[in-house]
Write a protein that holds these residues in place. Structure first.
Motif, PDB file in Angstrom:
ATOM      1  N   GLU A 124      13.009  78.704  44.150  1.00 27.95           N
ATOM      2  CA  GLU A 124      13.959  78.914  45.401  1.00 27.95           C
ATOM      3  C   GLU A 124      13.935  78.220  46.402  1.00 27.95           C
ATOM      4  O   GLU A 124      12.680  77.506  46.677  1.00 27.95           O
ATOM      5  N   ALA A 125      14.754  77.947  47.147  1.00 29.20           N
ATOM      6  CA  ALA A 125      15.006  77.002  48.354  1.00 29.20           C
ATOM      7  C   ALA A 125      14.052  77.586  49.524  1.00 29.20           C
ATOM      8  O   ALA A 125      13.332  76.534  50.194  1.00 29.20           O
TER       9      ALA A 125
ATOM     10  N   ALA B 275      14.724  75.955  32.785  1.00 30.57           N
ATOM     11  CA  ALA B 275      13.253  76.141  33.047  1.00 30.57           C
ATOM     12  C   ALA B 275      12.916  76.615  34.468  1.00 30.57           C
ATOM     13  O   ALA B 275      12.366  77.648  34.768  1.00 30.57           O
ATOM     14  N   ALA B 276      13.401  76.219  35.403  1.00 27.58           N
ATOM     15  CA  ALA B 276      13.410  76.535  36.785  1.00 27.58           C
ATOM     16  C   ALA B 276      13.971  77.805  37.315  1.00 27.58           C
ATOM     17  O   ALA B 276      13.617  78.745  38.207  1.00 27.58           O
ATOM     18  N   ASP B 277      15.002  78.231  36.680  1.00 23.56           N
ATOM     19  CA  ASP B 277      15.671  79.432  36.434  1.00 23.56           C
ATOM     20  C   ASP B 277      14.593  80.466  36.224  1.00 23.56           C
ATOM     21  O   ASP B 277      14.557  81.610  36.715  1.00 23.56           O
TER      22      ASP B 277
ATOM     23  N   PRO C 107      13.623  84.506  49.095  1.00 25.97           N
ATOM     24  CA  PRO C 107      12.634  84.813  48.106  1.00 25.97           C
ATOM     25  C   PRO C 107      11.561  85.989  48.737  1.00 25.97           C
ATOM     26  O   PRO C 107      11.455  86.225  50.037  1.00 25.97           O
ATOM     27  N   ARG C 108      10.704  86.342  47.848  1.00 24.52           N
ATOM     28  CA  ARG C 108       9.900  87.464  48.212  1.00 24.52           C
ATOM     29  C   ARG C 108       9.009  87.002  49.279  1.00 24.52           C
ATOM     30  O   ARG C 108       8.388  87.690  50.225  1.00 24.52           O
ATOM     31  N   THR C 109       8.619  85.768  49.189  1.00 29.73           N
ATOM     32  CA  THR C 109       7.738  84.958  49.995  1.00 29.73           C
ATOM     33  C   THR C 109       8.212  83.728  50.663  1.00 29.73           C
ATOM     34  O   THR C 109       8.549  82.993  49.683  1.00 29.73           O
TER      35      THR C 109
END
Length: 550
Positions: A354-355, A347-349, A404-406
């Motif tokens: 992301e870290a 589900a988190a995938d 990640p993007r942000t």
């Protein structure tokens, strides 16, 4: 393109007529042999397939060979030098040409070829033959430049030096819907059936979704190791639109392991390998092995040493499946800040947790804010600086950890009555850094350290400075964490002697957090969805249970 004078041999050819040297390409007369040969050489320099092939006696095969070689060589620049053609009384002429293919920063490759020209009713034309590209090159052949890598390929090592990831031969099973045409749906179904014994999750709907997202372009349906291919009961390559590309891929050495750290480590490993990559120019002839003509190879790259603990990674993999909602767990070495492991459930995938992505902390950091506020005397600027020194609010760029993007934590909105941040967001890396700083404080240290994954690689810290933190603030936070573990929200957890914890949620819809210090580790748990605070505690209990059983 450069012109050179006649060779001594050419000067004595019987019935030869020496042509006048032309000073520059712009002054050539394209109606004579010198002009045509010069234009041909100039088109080679410009890598202009249409122009070069149009000046030959066989434009179609010339275009095919030249186009394949230009594409295969991928040269940034091409330089040609032509000896002045020697014209004969029978309406032919001979010339030689030197071609230099250049890749700045890598090297160059030089060929010397000879050719002829013929005077036809339509004017002079270069007699086409593949040997104009490379001397004695067979028909249907091409030149190509390929990347080469020294062997053996580097491995990614765990903290103890054991192999964590390694490159192995794999098979990329690719599906092209255009090649399948009207049989696309049937082919997708057949492909899903073919790989089902080893990849049951790669269903027809999964493949169809990949195709749709790719806009009808070919996609890699699944990547299988050689041993996996041997277990298949049917050959996927016999399915319309399916091809199998045999290549190499960096994979987990222990097939039981799976981690979000894999993609970042692969990127880092690729960069390490790229730095020592070499090149090779090959003569490629259908039906034979490519022939090496020139090249340069760098030394094998060094293995990548990391802080990963393989046993801890197994523990986290078993831990995150405790709840159905999105859950991710990271653990850190409490004294060094080294990342020991990270795992997330399916589900988190799907949520792409992301870290380095920032998420709302809700009430989780209230004990931290309260201690910082008292020390800062309601000065929000001072309070923010204190948070930075504990690793909160700063941005970490750790080599080997995907960005990640942000990635930047959100700066808090502070009320006028003291330091009470609203809508505060933090990353799992920030929470880990906080936990490490507090753990180090309990051992008498007064400095925070940035989390890291690759040994010897420095984590970049921006948007604030870690520096030295205030010991009294750390002690106050640690007391609150101990109370929370003994009589508060984390008091029901068992199998975790000496636990100190922060627990909180951002309202009924979450997210929920758990930050624990125990057994020389910092455990950071992030959950999303309803009752995510409770879910985070469930995951924490599973972590301690699994850890104690190994």
């Amino acid at each position: 393109m450069v012109w050179r004078g006649n060779s001594a041999a050419a000067a004595v050819v019987v019935a030869a007529v020496t042509l006048t040297m032309v000073a520059g390409c712009g002054s050539r007369d394209d109606t004579d042999v010198a002009g045509i040969v010069g234009s041909f050489a100039g088109a080679i320099e410009n890598q202009d397939v249409e122009a070069a092939s149009g000046l030959t006696t066989a434009p179609a095969p010339a275009a095919e060979s030249l186009g394949a070689t230009f594409a295969g060589m991928g040269a940034e620049t091409v330089e040609t030098t032509v000896n002045k053609p020697v014209e004969y009384s029978d309406g032919t002429a001979s010339f030689t040409m030197k071609t230099t293919w250049e890749w700045p920063g890598q090297g160059s490759f030089e060929t010397s070829t000879s050719g002829t020209a013929r005077e036809l009713s339509s004017g002079w034309k270069v007699q086409w033959e593949p040997g104009l590209i490379y001397q004695n090159m067979p028909a249907g052949s091409r030149l190509q430049k390929v990347r080469t890598d020294a062997t053996p390929a580097p491995t990614v090592e765990s903290r103890t030096g054991k192999t964590f990831m390694k490159m192995v031969p794999v098979n990329e099973i690719t599906f092209d819907p255009k090649a399948a045409g009207r049989k696309s749906d049937a082919a997708i179904a057949s492909l899903a059936d073919a790989v089902e014994p080893i990849a049951p999750l790669v269903t027809a709907s999964v493949i169809r979704k990949k195709v749709d997202e790719a806009g009808g372009r070919s996609v890699v349906a699944v990547t299988l190791r050689e041993s996996d291919m041997r277990t298949l009961t049917s050959d996927p390559e016999k399915i319309t639109g399916v091809t199998v590309n045999r290549t190499g891929k960096l994979v987990m050495d222990d097939r039981r392991l799976s981690s979000p750290l894999e993609s970042g480590l692969t990127n880092y490993w690729t960069a390490v390998r790229d730095a020592t990559a070499g090149w090779q120019v090959q003569l490629v002839t259908p039906g034979t092995r490519p022939k090496r003509l020139a090249g340069k190879q760098g030394p094998p790259a060094k293995d990548v040493a990391t802080t990963v603990d393989q046993n801890e990674q197994l523990v986290l993999g078993d831990t995150v499946v405790e709840v159905a909602q999105p859950a991710a767990v990271m653990t850190f070495d409490a004294s060094t800040g080294g990342i020991l492991a990270m795992a997330r459930n399916d589900a988190a995938d799907r949520s792409d947790v992301e870290a380095g992505a920032a998420y709302a902390t809700g009430s989780t950091l209230d004990p931290v804010f309260e201690a910082v506020d008292r020390a800062a005397n309601d000065d929000s600027g001072s309070a923010n600086d204190m948070l930075y020194r504990f690793g909160l609010g700063v941005k970490f760029t750790a080599p080997g950890v995907s960005l990640p993007r942000t990635t930047t934590p959100t700066k808090p909105k502070v009320s006028s009555a003291g330091f009470t941040p609203n809508d505060y967001k933090s990353t799992m890396l920030n929470m880990g850094a906080l936990g490490v700083a507090l753990s180090r404080a309990s051992d008498g240290a007064t400095d925070a350290v940035a989390p890291y994954l690759v040994k010897g690689a420095t984590t970049k810290v921006t948007d604030g400075k870690l520096e030295h933190f205030e010991p009294e603030v750390a002690r106050e936070i640690l007391r609150s964490m101990a109370t929370n573990a003994n009589t508060g929200d984390a008091s029901d957890l068992t199998g975790a002697p000496g636990l100190r914890a922060l627990v909180g949620t951002n309202g009924p819809q979450g997210p929920g957090w758990f930050v624990g210090l125990q057994g020389g580790k910092v455990i950071v748990i992030y959950c999303e969805g309803e009752k995510s605070g409770t879910a985070a505690l469930q995951v924490a209990q599973k972590y301690f249970k699994v850890s104690n059983s190994r």
